[in-house]
Design an enzyme around this catalytic site. Structure first.
Site, PDB file in Angstrom:
ATOM      1  N   ASN A  22     109.258 114.595  -3.367  1.00  0.00           N
ATOM      2  CA  ASN A  22     108.596 113.936  -2.226  1.00  0.00           C
ATOM      3  C   ASN A  22     109.269 114.443  -0.960  1.00  0.00           C
ATOM      4  OD1 ASN A  22     110.899 112.146  -1.469  1.00  0.00           O
ATOM      5  ND2 ASN A  22     110.478 111.289  -3.491  1.00  0.00           N
ATOM      6  N   GLY A  68     109.138 110.313 -12.381  1.00  0.00           N
ATOM      7  CA  GLY A  68     108.468 111.479 -12.973  1.00  0.00           C
ATOM      8  C   GLY A  68     109.396 112.680 -13.190  1.00  0.00           C
ATOM      9  N   VAL A  69     108.833 113.862 -12.935  1.00  0.00           N
ATOM     10  CA  VAL A  69     109.619 115.084 -13.175  1.00  0.00           C
ATOM     11  C   VAL A  69     110.790 115.170 -12.186  1.00  0.00           C
ATOM     12  CG1 VAL A  69     108.209 116.630 -11.720  1.00  0.00           C
ATOM     13  CG2 VAL A  69     109.411 117.546 -13.715  1.00  0.00           C
ATOM     14  N   ASP A  70     110.607 114.624 -10.997  1.00  0.00           N
ATOM     15  CA  ASP A  70     111.677 114.595  -9.978  1.00  0.00           C
ATOM     16  C   ASP A  70     112.887 113.854 -10.545  1.00  0.00           C
ATOM     17  OD1 ASP A  70     111.645 113.445  -6.470  1.00  0.00           O
ATOM     18  OD2 ASP A  70     112.972 114.811  -7.550  1.00  0.00           O
ATOM     19  N   THR A 111      99.852 115.817 -10.252  1.00  0.00           N
ATOM     20  CA  THR A 111      98.900 115.220 -11.212  1.00  0.00           C
ATOM     21  C   THR A 111      99.441 113.951 -11.865  1.00  0.00           C
ATOM     22  OG1 THR A 111      99.689 116.486 -13.134  1.00  0.00           O
ATOM     23  CG2 THR A 111      97.977 117.514 -11.763  1.00  0.00           C
ATOM     24  N   GLY A 112     100.610 113.482 -11.438  1.00  0.00           N
ATOM     25  CA  GLY A 112     101.141 112.229 -11.972  1.00  0.00           C
ATOM     26  C   GLY A 112     100.960 111.118 -10.949  1.00  0.00           C
TER      27      GLY A 112
HETATM   28  N1  APR Z   1     108.910 118.001 -17.630  1.00  0.00           N
HETATM   29  C1  APR Z   1     107.714 118.510 -17.225  1.00  0.00           C
HETATM   30  N2  APR Z   1     106.767 117.777 -16.618  1.00  0.00           N
HETATM   31  C2  APR Z   1     107.034 116.454 -16.432  1.00  0.00           C
HETATM   32  C3  APR Z   1     108.263 115.855 -16.819  1.00  0.00           C
HETATM   33  C4  APR Z   1     109.215 116.687 -17.439  1.00  0.00           C
HETATM   34  N3  APR Z   1     110.403 116.218 -17.838  1.00  0.00           N
HETATM   35  N4  APR Z   1     108.208 114.526 -16.481  1.00  0.00           N
HETATM   36  C5  APR Z   1     106.999 114.313 -15.933  1.00  0.00           C
HETATM   37  N5  APR Z   1     106.286 115.467 -15.911  1.00  0.00           N
HETATM   38  C6  APR Z   1     104.908 115.708 -15.446  1.00  0.00           C
HETATM   39  C7  APR Z   1     103.980 114.527 -15.355  1.00  0.00           C
HETATM   40  O1  APR Z   1     103.483 114.185 -16.660  1.00  0.00           O
HETATM   41  C8  APR Z   1     102.898 115.110 -14.466  1.00  0.00           C
HETATM   42  O2  APR Z   1     101.969 115.864 -15.248  1.00  0.00           O
HETATM   43  O3  APR Z   1     104.971 116.190 -14.112  1.00  0.00           O
HETATM   44  C9  APR Z   1     103.663 116.073 -13.553  1.00  0.00           C
HETATM   45  C10 APR Z   1     103.815 115.605 -12.114  1.00  0.00           C
HETATM   46  O4  APR Z   1     103.901 114.181 -12.114  1.00  0.00           O
HETATM   47  P1  APR Z   1     104.972 113.413 -11.168  1.00  0.00           P
HETATM   48  O5  APR Z   1     106.318 113.712 -11.659  1.00  0.00           O
HETATM   49  O6  APR Z   1     104.523 112.003 -11.097  1.00  0.00           O
HETATM   50  O7  APR Z   1     104.811 114.144  -9.758  1.00  0.00           O
HETATM   51  P2  APR Z   1     103.663 114.032  -8.666  1.00  0.00           P
HETATM   52  O8  APR Z   1     102.365 113.560  -9.219  1.00  0.00           O
HETATM   53  O9  APR Z   1     103.703 115.345  -7.938  1.00  0.00           O
HETATM   54  O10 APR Z   1     104.209 112.872  -7.715  1.00  0.00           O
HETATM   55  C11 APR Z   1     105.385 113.129  -6.992  1.00  0.00           C
HETATM   56  O11 APR Z   1     106.481 111.195  -7.826  1.00  0.00           O
HETATM   57  O12 APR Z   1     108.464 111.178  -8.937  1.00  0.00           O
HETATM   58  C12 APR Z   1     107.901 111.005  -7.705  1.00  0.00           C
HETATM   59  O13 APR Z   1     109.608 111.663  -6.160  1.00  0.00           O
HETATM   60  C13 APR Z   1     108.353 112.025  -6.706  1.00  0.00           C
HETATM   61  O14 APR Z   1     107.360 110.841  -4.902  1.00  0.00           O
HETATM   62  C14 APR Z   1     107.222 111.970  -5.740  1.00  0.00           C
HETATM   63  C15 APR Z   1     106.008 111.804  -6.634  1.00  0.00           C
END
Ligand code: APR
Length: 168
Positions: free
Chosen positions: A25, A33-35, A119-120
């Protein structure tokens, strides 16, 4: 081109590539999530380095070390939040992929893995996001032969089947 583009299903923090992309973000101070997964796996030094960077606007990318990750670098990019496609979301998502690849090239990175950005939590439609991601990466690879491999690391089944049916 075929063997320079790959899609897998798994945890991006486990990949042994030069750089993994973080779907961050604008604060770059971590999240869910992945972050969250990348910060947990990299350790507290990653957050410490992120604190020295003054955030990141949507669509742009910033690079840090990977610390405890096997990846040497993390490229943090901020995807657009999906708002019915009325706020330039498609262009901003393309910018995430393009700017991350440019930054990787500037750092002589040869192998890179992307999550499915936006996409999350940000609710970007998965099929449209995949079309944008694949088109942008293919465009970049056509003109940049130093990049050896780009991996789309899908975490969920739905994204994996979308990417797999497009790339094989
Ligand atoms: N490895 C690979 N992909 C992952 C992992 C992982 N360990 N964990 C989650 N994902 C996938 C999710 O399933 C999704 O398909 O990463 C993709 C992106 O999802 P999010 O992590 O929710 O990211 P995004 O939709 O871009 O939203 C970003 O979420 O975590 C917060 O700080 C971040 O505010 C920001 C927002």
């Amino acid at each position: 081109m075929k063997n320079r583009l790959e899609t897998i299903q798994g945890d991006i923090t486990k990949l042994n590539v030069d750089a993994i992309i973080n779907a961050a973000n604008t604060t770059l101070l971590g999240g869910g999530g992945v972050d969250g997964a990348i910060h947990r796996a990299a350790g507290s030094e990653l957050l410490a380095e992120c604190k020295t960077i003054d955030g990141c606007p949507t669509g742009e990318a910033r690079i840090t070390k990977g610390y405890n990750l096997s990846a040497k670098y993390v490229i943090h990019t901020v995807g657009p939040i999906w708002r019915e496609g009325k706020n330039n979301e498609e262009e901003l998502l393309r910018d995430c992929y393009w700017n991350s690849l440019i930054l990787a090239g500037e750092n002589n990175i040869g192998t890179i893995a992307f999550p499915n950005i936006s996409t999350g939590v940000y609710h970007f439609p998965k099929k449209l996001a995949a079309e944008i991601a694949i088109r942008t990466v293919r465009e970049f690879l056509k003109n940049n032969d130093k990049m050896e491999k780009v991996i789309f690391c899908c975490f969920d089944e739905e994204n994996f089947s979308i990417y797999y049916s497009s790339i094989g």
